[in-house]
Design an enzyme around this catalytic site. Structure first.
Site, PDB file in Angstrom:
ATOM      1  CB  SER A   1       2.746  -7.831   1.423  1.00 23.52           C
ATOM      2  OG  SER A   1       1.621  -7.743   2.189  1.00 23.52           O
TER       3      SER A   1
ATOM      4  CB  THR B   1      -0.919  -0.004   1.195  1.00 23.56           C
ATOM      5  OG1 THR B   1      -1.923  -1.313   0.977  1.00 23.56           O
ATOM      6  CG2 THR B   1      -1.732   1.130   1.380  1.00 23.56           C
TER       7      THR B   1
HETATM    8  N1  LIG Z   1      -1.602  -1.882   4.010  1.00 22.99           N
HETATM    9  C1  LIG Z   1      -0.912  -2.969   3.158  1.00 22.99           C
HETATM   10  O1  LIG Z   1      -0.021  -2.671   2.540  1.00 22.99           O
HETATM   11  C2  LIG Z   1      -1.879  -4.074   2.867  1.00 22.99           C
HETATM   12  C3  LIG Z   1      -1.730  -4.541   1.364  1.00 22.99           C
HETATM   13  N2  LIG Z   1      -2.853  -5.430   0.945  1.00 22.99           N
HETATM   14  C4  LIG Z   1      -0.372  -5.229   1.257  1.00 22.99           C
HETATM   15  O2  LIG Z   1      -0.135  -5.853   2.026  1.00 22.99           O
HETATM   16  O3  LIG Z   1       0.373  -5.218   0.203  1.00 22.99           O
END
Ligand SMILES: NC(=O)C[C@H](N)C(=O)O
Length: 321
Positions: free
Chosen positions: A54, A12
């Protein structure tokens, strides 16, 4: 002048939000446009090693990161900052904690709000992470996670909230430090533990979560799937429903390592209860009780132990120390 290597991996912190609210990958990394906001007493070199959400990160990417950091240790860097999606950030942090000998600070950070959202936390966390990585005190604390003005040990930190910026917590032990404005303050020391040396992440180590009425069928499927190891998030202090014990015993007799953590978010799994499925008979069967790790981290520990080619006895030591 201190020198910090930044490795962007996605998440994110690298994303933008569309008008309809959907958050997705952006073509240009938003943190690349903010170089002039970084502390001017720290020289920062940036590499975009991946651009992945991720949940797409696997131990293969973790191994690539480890290899890059090992090279950086010979390149005069004082520290490394890894920007990472928060969903699996704690797993990458833990993997890096146990898979090579650290000579410089290694700090992971991320964001809960994408770069153009109101109250975006990415740039702030990024600057705090760079300051932490450049601080001499950060070198001997194992891999660190910096989010929301707190410094956590990668070994024990976990994401606890789906959307809040205050999501990273260290149950049982708490954060090991804070960043107050631009000052890095450690409040605790991380007990040193030894890391192994690995060059592969092969093998199938499976994580299962116990629940009331757990179906033994899950273990039967694993037997046919020829797995290399199993970690079970057990109930309470370290107990399992009685109907899965026979399957666990068969696995252990077949030479498959079986480790156990608690599914409770606080405390340590121990062999306390002496009833069918209780911790005492499980330990006697050969189940390895892992201290204070979450299931995903214990799984990585076993994967690292297997790839370091530890003997069965050494693996037991490594998993239970
Ligand atoms: N806040 C984040 O980075 C969550 C995102 N879904 C990720 O882990 O890539």
């Amino acid at each position: 002048m201190k020198k910090v290597l930044v490795l962007h991996t996605g998440g994110t912190i690298s994303m933008t939000q569309e008008k309809d609210g959907a958050v997705g990958l952006s073509s240009q990394h938003p943190l690349k446009e903010t170089m002039d906001l970084l502390p001017d007493n720290i020289q920062v070199e940036v590499e975009e090693i991946f651009n992945l959400p991720s949940p797409h990160i696997t131990p293969n990417e973790m191994l690539i990161l480890k290899n890059r950091i090992e090279i950086a240790q010979g390149q005069n860097f004082d520290g490394v900052v890894i920007t990472h999606g928060t969903d699996t950030l704690e797993e990458t942090a833990y993997f890096l904690d146990i898979s090579f000998k650290k000579e410089i600070a290694v700090v992971l950070t991320g964001a809960m709000r994408s770069s153009n959202e109101l109250g975006a936390d990415g740039l702030y966390n990024y600057v705090q992470a760079i300051i932490t990585a450049s601080d001499d005190k950060s070198k001997d604390q194992g891999v660190l996670v910096v989010m929301n003005d707190e410094i956590h040990a990668g070994r024990f930190v976990t994401k606890t909230h789906t959307t809040s910026v205050d999501t990273f917590r260290t149950p049982t032990f708490g954060p090991i430090g804070i960043i107050s404005k631009r000052q890095v303050i450690f409040l605790k020391e991380v007990v040193e533990h030894h890391a192994l040396s690995i060059s592969s992440v092969e093998g199938k180590v499976i994580l299962l979560k116990a629940y009331a009425g757990m179906d033994a069928m899950l273990f039967e499927i694993l037997k046919d799937a020829k797995v290399d190891g199993v970690v079970v998030e057990a109930l309470g202090a370290g107990n399992l429903p009685p109907n899965v014990v026979k399957n666990l015993e068969e696995m252990i007799n077949d030479g498959i390592p079986v480790a156990l953590v608690s599914r409770c978010s606080n405390g340590i799994a121990q062999d306390i209860y002496d009833y069918e499925g209780g911790g005492i008979p499980l330990r006697k069967l050969g189940v390895m009780f892992v201290k204070g790790l979450t299931g995903p981290k214990a799984r990585l520990r076993m994967l690292v132990g297997l790839n370091a080619r530890l003997s069965h006895h050494e693996l037991r030591q490594f998993m239970t120390e």
